[in-house]
Scaffold this motif. Structure first.
Motif, PDB file in Angstrom:
ATOM      1  N   ILE A 259       6.285 -11.666  -6.344  1.00  0.00           N
ATOM      2  CA  ILE A 259       5.601 -11.434  -5.080  1.00  0.00           C
ATOM      3  C   ILE A 259       4.948 -12.756  -4.679  1.00  0.00           C
ATOM      4  O   ILE A 259       4.158 -13.331  -5.430  1.00  0.00           O
ATOM      5  CB  ILE A 259       4.561 -10.291  -5.170  1.00  0.00           C
ATOM      6  CG1 ILE A 259       3.841 -10.131  -3.815  1.00  0.00           C
ATOM      7  CG2 ILE A 259       3.588 -10.480  -6.317  1.00  0.00           C
ATOM      8  CD1 ILE A 259       3.044  -8.834  -3.687  1.00  0.00           C
ATOM      9  N   ARG A 260       5.334 -13.258  -3.529  1.00  0.00           N
ATOM     10  CA  ARG A 260       4.901 -14.588  -3.090  1.00  0.00           C
ATOM     11  C   ARG A 260       3.490 -14.559  -2.520  1.00  0.00           C
ATOM     12  O   ARG A 260       2.922 -13.498  -2.260  1.00  0.00           O
ATOM     13  CB  ARG A 260       5.846 -15.124  -2.018  1.00  0.00           C
ATOM     14  CG  ARG A 260       7.331 -14.956  -2.322  1.00  0.00           C
ATOM     15  CD  ARG A 260       7.784 -15.765  -3.501  1.00  0.00           C
ATOM     16  NE  ARG A 260       9.236 -15.738  -3.642  1.00  0.00           N
ATOM     17  CZ  ARG A 260       9.911 -16.129  -4.718  1.00  0.00           C
ATOM     18  NH1 ARG A 260       9.244 -16.587  -5.767  1.00  0.00           N
ATOM     19  NH2 ARG A 260      11.229 -16.075  -4.754  1.00  0.00           N
ATOM     20  N   GLY A 261       2.963 -15.757  -2.306  1.00  0.00           N
ATOM     21  CA  GLY A 261       1.661 -15.883  -1.677  1.00  0.00           C
ATOM     22  C   GLY A 261       1.714 -15.507  -0.199  1.00  0.00           C
ATOM     23  O   GLY A 261       2.792 -15.305   0.369  1.00  0.00           O
TER      24      GLY A 261
ATOM     25  N   ASP B  16       0.580  -6.026  -4.689  1.00  0.00           N
ATOM     26  CA  ASP B  16       0.268  -7.068  -5.668  1.00  0.00           C
ATOM     27  C   ASP B  16       0.217  -6.485  -7.077  1.00  0.00           C
ATOM     28  O   ASP B  16       0.787  -7.051  -8.024  1.00  0.00           O
ATOM     29  CB  ASP B  16      -1.077  -7.714  -5.315  1.00  0.00           C
ATOM     30  CG  ASP B  16      -1.375  -8.941  -6.161  1.00  0.00           C
ATOM     31  OD1 ASP B  16      -0.690  -9.960  -5.968  1.00  0.00           O
ATOM     32  OD2 ASP B  16      -2.281  -8.870  -7.012  1.00  0.00           O
ATOM     33  N   ARG B  17      -0.442  -5.344  -7.214  1.00  0.00           N
ATOM     34  CA  ARG B  17      -0.587  -4.719  -8.534  1.00  0.00           C
ATOM     35  C   ARG B  17       0.756  -4.243  -9.078  1.00  0.00           C
ATOM     36  O   ARG B  17       1.082  -4.484 -10.251  1.00  0.00           O
ATOM     37  CB  ARG B  17      -1.560  -3.546  -8.426  1.00  0.00           C
ATOM     38  CG  ARG B  17      -1.686  -2.702  -9.687  1.00  0.00           C
ATOM     39  CD  ARG B  17      -2.735  -1.626  -9.493  1.00  0.00           C
ATOM     40  NE  ARG B  17      -2.528  -0.886  -8.252  1.00  0.00           N
ATOM     41  CZ  ARG B  17      -1.659   0.118  -8.108  1.00  0.00           C
ATOM     42  NH1 ARG B  17      -0.883   0.478  -9.141  1.00  0.00           N
ATOM     43  NH2 ARG B  17      -1.555   0.761  -6.956  1.00  0.00           N
TER      44      ARG B  17
ATOM     45  N   ILE C 283       8.517 -10.270  -1.156  1.00  0.00           N
ATOM     46  CA  ILE C 283       8.736  -9.711  -2.495  1.00  0.00           C
ATOM     47  C   ILE C 283      10.227  -9.800  -2.812  1.00  0.00           C
ATOM     48  O   ILE C 283      11.074  -9.501  -1.965  1.00  0.00           O
ATOM     49  CB  ILE C 283       8.288  -8.236  -2.562  1.00  0.00           C
ATOM     50  CG1 ILE C 283       6.777  -8.143  -2.292  1.00  0.00           C
ATOM     51  CG2 ILE C 283       8.642  -7.611  -3.913  1.00  0.00           C
ATOM     52  CD1 ILE C 283       6.306  -6.735  -1.984  1.00  0.00           C
TER      53      ILE C 283
ATOM     54  N   LYS D 100       3.605  -7.351  -9.504  1.00  0.00           N
ATOM     55  CA  LYS D 100       3.282  -8.340 -10.534  1.00  0.00           C
ATOM     56  C   LYS D 100       3.538  -7.785 -11.935  1.00  0.00           C
ATOM     57  O   LYS D 100       3.747  -8.537 -12.879  1.00  0.00           O
ATOM     58  CB  LYS D 100       1.824  -8.790 -10.411  1.00  0.00           C
ATOM     59  CG  LYS D 100       1.606  -9.871  -9.366  1.00  0.00           C
ATOM     60  CD  LYS D 100       0.181 -10.392  -9.384  1.00  0.00           C
ATOM     61  CE  LYS D 100       0.013 -11.573  -8.419  1.00  0.00           C
ATOM     62  NZ  LYS D 100      -1.384 -12.083  -8.405  1.00  0.00           N
TER      63      LYS D 100
ATOM     64  N   CYS E 282      -1.634  -4.137   0.665  1.00  0.00           N
ATOM     65  CA  CYS E 282      -1.144  -5.329  -0.031  1.00  0.00           C
ATOM     66  C   CYS E 282      -1.709  -5.406  -1.440  1.00  0.00           C
ATOM     67  O   CYS E 282      -1.121  -6.039  -2.318  1.00  0.00           O
ATOM     68  CB  CYS E 282      -1.493  -6.582   0.776  1.00  0.00           C
ATOM     69  SG  CYS E 282      -0.254  -6.929   2.060  1.00  0.00           S
ATOM     70  N   GLU E 283      -2.853  -4.770  -1.664  1.00  0.00           N
ATOM     71  CA  GLU E 283      -3.403  -4.722  -3.018  1.00  0.00           C
ATOM     72  C   GLU E 283      -2.486  -3.897  -3.920  1.00  0.00           C
ATOM     73  O   GLU E 283      -2.234  -4.264  -5.072  1.00  0.00           O
ATOM     74  CB  GLU E 283      -4.807  -4.115  -3.013  1.00  0.00           C
ATOM     75  CG  GLU E 283      -5.872  -5.009  -2.400  1.00  0.00           C
ATOM     76  CD  GLU E 283      -5.790  -5.083  -0.879  1.00  0.00           C
ATOM     77  OE1 GLU E 283      -5.122  -4.215  -0.260  1.00  0.00           O
ATOM     78  OE2 GLU E 283      -6.387  -6.016  -0.303  1.00  0.00           O
TER      79      GLU E 283
ATOM     80  N   CYS F 177       0.649  -7.383   5.480  1.00  0.00           N
ATOM     81  CA  CYS F 177      -0.767  -7.288   5.135  1.00  0.00           C
ATOM     82  C   CYS F 177      -1.679  -7.269   6.357  1.00  0.00           C
ATOM     83  O   CYS F 177      -2.834  -6.846   6.268  1.00  0.00           O
ATOM     84  CB  CYS F 177      -1.157  -8.451   4.235  1.00  0.00           C
ATOM     85  SG  CYS F 177      -0.199  -8.529   2.697  1.00  0.00           S
TER      86      CYS F 177
ATOM     87  N   ARG G  41       3.511 -10.897   2.698  1.00  0.00           N
ATOM     88  CA  ARG G  41       3.771 -11.341   1.329  1.00  0.00           C
ATOM     89  C   ARG G  41       5.207 -10.960   0.972  1.00  0.00           C
ATOM     90  O   ARG G  41       5.513  -9.781   0.773  1.00  0.00           O
ATOM     91  CB  ARG G  41       2.775 -10.724   0.347  1.00  0.00           C
ATOM     92  CG  ARG G  41       1.342 -11.173   0.574  1.00  0.00           C
ATOM     93  CD  ARG G  41       0.463 -10.862  -0.614  1.00  0.00           C
ATOM     94  NE  ARG G  41       0.846 -11.636  -1.798  1.00  0.00           N
ATOM     95  CZ  ARG G  41       0.254 -11.530  -2.984  1.00  0.00           C
ATOM     96  NH1 ARG G  41      -0.745 -10.687  -3.138  1.00  0.00           N
ATOM     97  NH2 ARG G  41       0.644 -12.263  -4.009  1.00  0.00           N
TER      98      ARG G  41
END
Length: 318
Positions: free
Chosen positions: A222-224, A211-212, A177, A215, A207-208, A265, A175
């Motif tokens: 943060i990309r897909g 993401d948290r 960033i 964002k 990766c969680e 990830c 992912r």
């Protein structure tokens, strides 16, 4: 087959030519040099292709240029026989891609060609013939062009390519960033965001987490998920990812967008090609394609009706 290197050289030469403002007007006088299956190749066509040669720093005789134009005529005719005929939009799209690689519009590319006395149709006709022929050869001979695993393994063995890097391939789940920095910002803003990125790296263990955390940050994206295999990535990036623990971030790097990192990830073995195997496969495919293309072209050219006119009368095909 489209000669990518030649096109890249051509594009670079066009840029240089535009900067120097060179070029002359397009000549209008023309006469028929050769008739190919009832279709004319004129002295103007030869002159236009010669101008393209000069831009791409090629040095060919008039007969070599004429042979290429004859080849393109028979390629187009053969394509029509099998229903292979790129649309105008397909050709324009390819022309636009070339323009885009030069970071300019189609109109700007057209003006650059015109500055050298070259019509855009001259380049587009070459693009069309290459597109037709590539589709024909790939379509008609696809089974014989396949490169089997045994062929690759034999080549690996012959070149001593049995090291770990040649036999193992991984799938990477990533992912990207970006900590965005405005282009109008000074160097201090970039350095501040770099320090911010470094301080956040230690907080990310999955990766969680990434993401948290990212964002919630302003001016941060943060990309897909992006999934790539070893063969899809450049060596330098593969090395970085192989040294990065799963769930953590790569070191921050400054780019045109700001400070970028990658959250790794996942990384798992895959049966997809390794970089070395991909290299061998591509090379062997290209060799098979060129051999088949040469034989096929000889066949269709020998069956063509080629009539030389004027100063070219009395010549024979290759």
């Amino acid at each position: 087959m489209t000669t990518k290197l030649t096109f890249r050289i051509l594009i670079a030469a066009l840029f240089c030519a535009a900067m120097t403002g060179g070029g002359t007007g397009v000549a209008r006088a023309q006469s028929v040099a050769v008739m190919v299956n009832g279709e004319p190749i004129t002295t103007f066509d030869i002159e236009q292709r010669s101008r393209l040669d000069k831009l791409s720093h090629q040095s060919r005789t008039r007969q070599q240029i004429l042979d290429e134009l004859i080849d393109e005529k028979v390629k187009i005719r053969e394509g029509k026989k099998y229903g292979v005929s790129p649309s105008d939009s397909d050709i324009d799209s390819s022309f636009a891609s070339m323009s885009s690689r030069m970071r300019m519009s189609q109109d700007q590319m057209t003006k650059m060609l015109a500055a050298q006395g070259i019509r855009p149709e001259t380049l587009k006709s070459k693009i069309k013939a290459d597109m037709v022929w590539t589709s024909l050869v790939r379509g008609r001979f696809k089974d014989s062009l396949l490169v089997g695993e045994k062929e690759i393994q034999a080549q690996l063995a012959a070149t001593g390519g049995g090291d770990k890097g040649s036999t193992e391939s991984f799938e990477y789940q990533m992912r990207p960033i970006v900590l965005i920095v405005s282009r109008s910002s000074d160097g201090g803003a970039m350095e501040a965001r770099r320090k911010e990125a470094e301080s956040l790296r230690s907080r990310v263990q999955s990766c969680e987490d990434a993401d948290r955390i990212f964002k919630a940050l302003p001016n941060t994206a943060i990309r897909g998920m992006v999934v790539k295999t070893s063969a899809d990535l450049p060596p330098a990036l593969r090395e970085v990812l192989d040294k990065t623990p799963v769930g953590q971030l790569t070191a921050p790097e400054a780019t045109r967008q700001g400070i970028e990192m990658v959250a790794l990830c996942g990384r798992k073995p895959t049966t997809a090609d390794t970089p070395k195997k991909r290299e061998i496969r591509d090379k062997m495919f290209a060799e098979k394609f060129m051999a088949k293309s040469k034989d096929y072209l000889r066949e269709v050219r020998n069956a063509a009706m080629i009539e030389y006119r004027g100063v070219d009368a009395g010549r024979s095909g290759r």
